[in-house]
Write an enzyme that holds these catalytic residues in place. Structure first.
Site, PDB file in Angstrom:
ATOM      1  CB  THR A   1      -0.907  -0.018   1.251  1.00 32.25           C
ATOM      2  OG1 THR A   1      -1.464   1.275   1.445  1.00 32.25           O
ATOM      3  CG2 THR A   1      -0.143  -0.376   2.520  1.00 32.25           C
ATOM      4  CG  ASP A   2      -1.214   5.004  -0.902  1.00 33.77           C
ATOM      5  OD1 ASP A   2      -1.733   4.346   0.029  1.00 33.77           O
ATOM      6  OD2 ASP A   2      -1.824   5.903  -1.513  1.00 33.77           O
ATOM      7  CD  GLU A   3      -3.296   3.458   4.376  1.00 34.40           C
ATOM      8  OE1 GLU A   3      -3.139   3.524   5.594  1.00 34.40           O
ATOM      9  OE2 GLU A   3      -4.389   3.247   3.834  1.00 34.40           O
TER      10      GLU A   3
ATOM     11  CE1 TYR B   1      -3.326  -2.638   5.941  1.00 28.13           C
ATOM     12  CE2 TYR B   1      -3.109  -0.296   5.429  1.00 28.13           C
ATOM     13  CZ  TYR B   1      -3.259  -1.612   5.013  1.00 28.13           C
ATOM     14  OH  TYR B   1      -3.333  -1.898   3.666  1.00 28.13           O
TER      15      TYR B   1
ATOM     16  CE  LYS C   1      -0.090  -4.658   3.127  1.00 27.63           C
ATOM     17  NZ  LYS C   1      -0.579  -5.990   2.674  1.00 27.63           N
TER      18      LYS C   1
HETATM   19  P1  NAD Z   1      -9.993  -7.140   2.764  1.00 25.60           P
HETATM   20  O1  NAD Z   1      -9.947  -6.796   4.206  1.00 25.60           O
HETATM   21  O2  NAD Z   1     -11.213  -6.847   1.980  1.00 25.60           O
HETATM   22  O3  NAD Z   1      -9.704  -8.697   2.575  1.00 25.60           O
HETATM   23  C1  NAD Z   1      -8.692  -9.369   3.283  1.00 25.60           C
HETATM   24  C2  NAD Z   1      -8.867 -10.861   3.041  1.00 25.60           C
HETATM   25  O4  NAD Z   1      -7.792 -11.545   3.699  1.00 25.60           O
HETATM   26  C3  NAD Z   1     -10.181 -11.423   3.601  1.00 25.60           C
HETATM   27  O5  NAD Z   1     -10.768 -12.293   2.664  1.00 25.60           O
HETATM   28  C4  NAD Z   1      -9.716 -12.183   4.843  1.00 25.60           C
HETATM   29  O6  NAD Z   1     -10.573 -13.276   5.164  1.00 25.60           O
HETATM   30  C5  NAD Z   1      -8.335 -12.631   4.434  1.00 25.60           C
HETATM   31  N1  NAD Z   1      -7.461 -12.880   5.594  1.00 25.60           N
HETATM   32  C6  NAD Z   1      -7.250 -12.046   6.649  1.00 25.60           C
HETATM   33  N2  NAD Z   1      -6.394 -12.611   7.510  1.00 25.60           N
HETATM   34  C7  NAD Z   1      -6.042 -13.820   6.988  1.00 25.60           C
HETATM   35  C8  NAD Z   1      -5.184 -14.859   7.405  1.00 25.60           C
HETATM   36  N3  NAD Z   1      -4.502 -14.782   8.567  1.00 25.60           N
HETATM   37  N4  NAD Z   1      -5.036 -15.940   6.610  1.00 25.60           N
HETATM   38  C9  NAD Z   1      -5.736 -16.040   5.433  1.00 25.60           C
HETATM   39  N5  NAD Z   1      -6.577 -15.095   5.000  1.00 25.60           N
HETATM   40  C10 NAD Z   1      -6.727 -13.990   5.763  1.00 25.60           C
HETATM   41  O7  NAD Z   1      -8.714  -6.430   2.137  1.00 25.60           O
HETATM   42  P2  NAD Z   1      -8.529  -5.720   0.718  1.00 25.60           P
HETATM   43  O8  NAD Z   1      -9.027  -4.331   0.805  1.00 25.60           O
HETATM   44  O9  NAD Z   1      -9.029  -6.635  -0.334  1.00 25.60           O
HETATM   45  O10 NAD Z   1      -6.944  -5.638   0.650  1.00 25.60           O
HETATM   46  C11 NAD Z   1      -6.181  -6.714   0.100  1.00 25.60           C
HETATM   47  C12 NAD Z   1      -4.706  -6.365   0.147  1.00 25.60           C
HETATM   48  O11 NAD Z   1      -4.489  -5.150  -0.567  1.00 25.60           O
HETATM   49  C13 NAD Z   1      -4.193  -6.115   1.563  1.00 25.60           C
HETATM   50  O12 NAD Z   1      -2.914  -6.704   1.667  1.00 25.60           O
HETATM   51  C14 NAD Z   1      -4.103  -4.610   1.676  1.00 25.60           C
HETATM   52  O13 NAD Z   1      -3.065  -4.220   2.545  1.00 25.60           O
HETATM   53  C15 NAD Z   1      -3.772  -4.226   0.240  1.00 25.60           C
HETATM   54  N6  NAD Z   1      -4.224  -2.884  -0.174  1.00 25.60           N
HETATM   55  C16 NAD Z   1      -5.524  -2.499   0.048  1.00 25.60           C
HETATM   56  C17 NAD Z   1      -5.940  -1.233  -0.392  1.00 25.60           C
HETATM   57  C18 NAD Z   1      -7.371  -0.782  -0.215  1.00 25.60           C
HETATM   58  O14 NAD Z   1      -7.678   0.385  -0.518  1.00 25.60           O
HETATM   59  N7  NAD Z   1      -8.284  -1.625   0.242  1.00 25.60           N
HETATM   60  C19 NAD Z   1      -5.028  -0.376  -1.026  1.00 25.60           C
HETATM   61  C20 NAD Z   1      -3.713  -0.814  -1.229  1.00 25.60           C
HETATM   62  C21 NAD Z   1      -3.321  -2.076  -0.798  1.00 25.60           C
HETATM   63  P1  TYD Z   2     -10.203   4.449   4.868  1.00 24.30           P
HETATM   64  O1  TYD Z   2     -11.208   4.005   3.867  1.00 24.30           O
HETATM   65  O2  TYD Z   2     -10.253   3.876   6.235  1.00 24.30           O
HETATM   66  O3  TYD Z   2      -8.797   4.208   4.191  1.00 24.30           O
HETATM   67  P2  TYD Z   2      -7.308   4.687   4.654  1.00 24.30           P
HETATM   68  O4  TYD Z   2      -7.354   5.150   6.048  1.00 24.30           O
HETATM   69  O5  TYD Z   2      -6.584   3.412   4.496  1.00 24.30           O
HETATM   70  O6  TYD Z   2      -6.901   5.752   3.696  1.00 24.30           O
HETATM   71  O7  TYD Z   2     -10.283   6.031   5.000  1.00 24.30           O
HETATM   72  C1  TYD Z   2     -10.096   6.880   3.883  1.00 24.30           C
HETATM   73  C2  TYD Z   2     -10.086   8.301   4.388  1.00 24.30           C
HETATM   74  O8  TYD Z   2     -11.384   8.616   4.899  1.00 24.30           O
HETATM   75  C3  TYD Z   2      -9.124   8.534   5.535  1.00 24.30           C
HETATM   76  O9  TYD Z   2      -8.558   9.837   5.420  1.00 24.30           O
HETATM   77  C4  TYD Z   2      -9.995   8.445   6.772  1.00 24.30           C
HETATM   78  C5  TYD Z   2     -11.312   8.993   6.280  1.00 24.30           C
HETATM   79  N1  TYD Z   2     -12.505   8.432   6.940  1.00 24.30           N
HETATM   80  C6  TYD Z   2     -13.496   9.301   7.430  1.00 24.30           C
HETATM   81  O10 TYD Z   2     -13.380  10.541   7.338  1.00 24.30           O
HETATM   82  N2  TYD Z   2     -14.609   8.747   8.011  1.00 24.30           N
HETATM   83  C7  TYD Z   2     -14.759   7.397   8.156  1.00 24.30           C
HETATM   84  O11 TYD Z   2     -15.797   6.953   8.721  1.00 24.30           O
HETATM   85  C8  TYD Z   2     -13.750   6.523   7.645  1.00 24.30           C
HETATM   86  C9  TYD Z   2     -13.876   5.023   7.775  1.00 24.30           C
HETATM   87  C10 TYD Z   2     -12.642   7.089   7.034  1.00 24.30           C
END
Ligand code: NAD
Ligand code: TYD
Length: 347
Positions: A123-125, A148, A152
């Protein structure tokens, strides 16, 4: 290629699986997922009976189970994670266990089995706050702010150490905030859309001027596939949407798109350690692998809103027990607006 996908029942992993099992693709998949609150097999319904799809329920921290499932696969795409910043703040242990220890276990297993490639989805985070006008390149140092993002960044460094020390075929992607269908409604975009569907207030943290770079999940998955097929071992590839928007602007765009009043905006207490701005420089993946985002934000927003409106049963299904208890425990009293907090207490 037979791909071992971890976390394939989550938001991004399930999109990736649906994409690589679409007609014309040549891959097969083992989806290895623990099915935490965020994992949902309904996300895989469109491919559940595909000949090239197999689901194995398991924890990435369980080395024996992961090895048995991974055996015979050619490559790993590692999505599984505890992926929500707020949860990692309230309950950090799960994020450290899955994201750090779990990634370590998987690296060991993939090394033992001699798999050809390991794509670590990050992630960019990990870069932390970017100053106005600043964009993180793949060379920018990691500077994470939350449990988090620290977990990562730690797992990224473990992957990199395996590349250097063992000649392990690891490659890392770092994507910006994803949005799109099937996203669990604890994250900003689906939380706002599902609240608006019920005319509930939109919780905006702090002043709402934090900036996020929005990337449609299908664009992200196309980027991951390009990295899996053509990315260079040992490299990091940023994947961003090039659509950097303040949270409050995004909330107002959703209100407009859904025809709801701005009175639903509710400023609430800010997230501790909240990063102000994320921004990625994505020239590397664009020039090396020819990837670019294809879905403009406005089009993606409308498609996403439509999806949630037509999939109310899906929302009801995921908003069950765990979601409700988490929401009530941590967010139950957060609808206090900052405006209200600024008022002198009545006595
Ligand atoms: P999500 O929370 O929707 O899904 C996570 C999945 O992982 C779920 O299906 C969960 O059951 C499974 N899981 C969790 N712990 C586990 C374990 N110990 N063993 C096996 N499976 C397990 O997450 P997402 O939003 O789909 O993100 C997927 C990946 O992408 C993550 O690694 C996250 O860091 C990365 N990512 C997410 C975003 C975003 O905006 N959501 C952006 C950049 C990177
Ligand atoms: P989020 O979807 O949790 O992603 P991330 O923190 O990984 O970027 O949040 C996106 C942005 O929205 C972040 O700046 C936090 C803000 N946010 C709110 O303002 N209200 C909310 O209820 C949530 C969940 C997030």
């Amino acid at each position: 290629m037979k791909i071992f996908v971890t976390g394939g029942a989550g938001f991004i992993g399930s999109c990736f699986i649906r994409m690589i099992l679409a007609p014309g693709q040549k891959h097969s998949v083992v989806n290895y997922d623990k099915l935490t609150y965020a994992g949902n097999l309904a996300n895989l319904e469109p491919v559940a009976r595909h000949a090239g799809y197999r689901f194995v329920k398991g924890d990435i921290c369980d080395a024996h189970a992961a090895e048995a499932a991974m055996s015979g696969c050619d490559a790993v795409v590692h999505f599984a994670a505890e992926s929500h910043v707020d949860r990692s703040i309230y309950e950090p242990a799960a994020a450290i266990q899955t994201n750090v220890t779990g990634t370590f276990m998987l690296l060991q297993t993939a090394k033992k089995l001699g798999l050809a490639k390991f794509v670590h989805v990050s992630t960019d985070e990990v870069y932390g706050d970017m100053a106005p006008g600043q964009f993180a390149t793949e060379e920018t140092h990691v500077h994470p702010s939350s449990p988090y993002s620290a977990s990562k960044a730690s797992s990224d460094l473990l992957v990199y150490s395996y590349v250097r020390t063992y000649g392990f075929p690891g490659v890392i992607t770092r994507a910006s905030n994803n949005y799109g269908p099937y996203q669990f409604p604890e994250k900003f975009m689906p939380l706002l859309i599902s609240n608006l569907m019920e005319d509930k207030p939109l919780p905006i943290y702090g002043d709402g001027k934090q900036e996020r770079d929005w990337l449609h999940v299908e664009d992200h998955c196309r980027g991951i596939l390009a990295v899996l097929e053509r990315g260079r071992i040992g490299e990091v590839y940023n994947i961003g949407g090039a659509d950097i928007v303040e949270n409050i602007t995004m909330a107002k765009a959703l209100l407009r798109a859904m025809g709801k009043p701005e009175t639903l905006l509710t400023y609430v207490k800010d997230r501790p350690g909240h990063d102000r701005r994320y921004a990625l420089d994505c020239k590397k993946i664009e020039t090396e692998l020819g990837w670019k985002p294809q879905i403009p934000l406005e089009q993606g927003l409308h498609q996403t809103i439509d999806w949630y409106k037509t999939n109310t049963a899906w929302i009801a299904g995921v908003r069950g027990g765990d979601y409700l208890s988490y929401y009530n425990k941590y967010y139950g009293n957060r609808d206090t607006s900052l405006d209200a907090l600024a008022q002198p207490e009545a006595n």
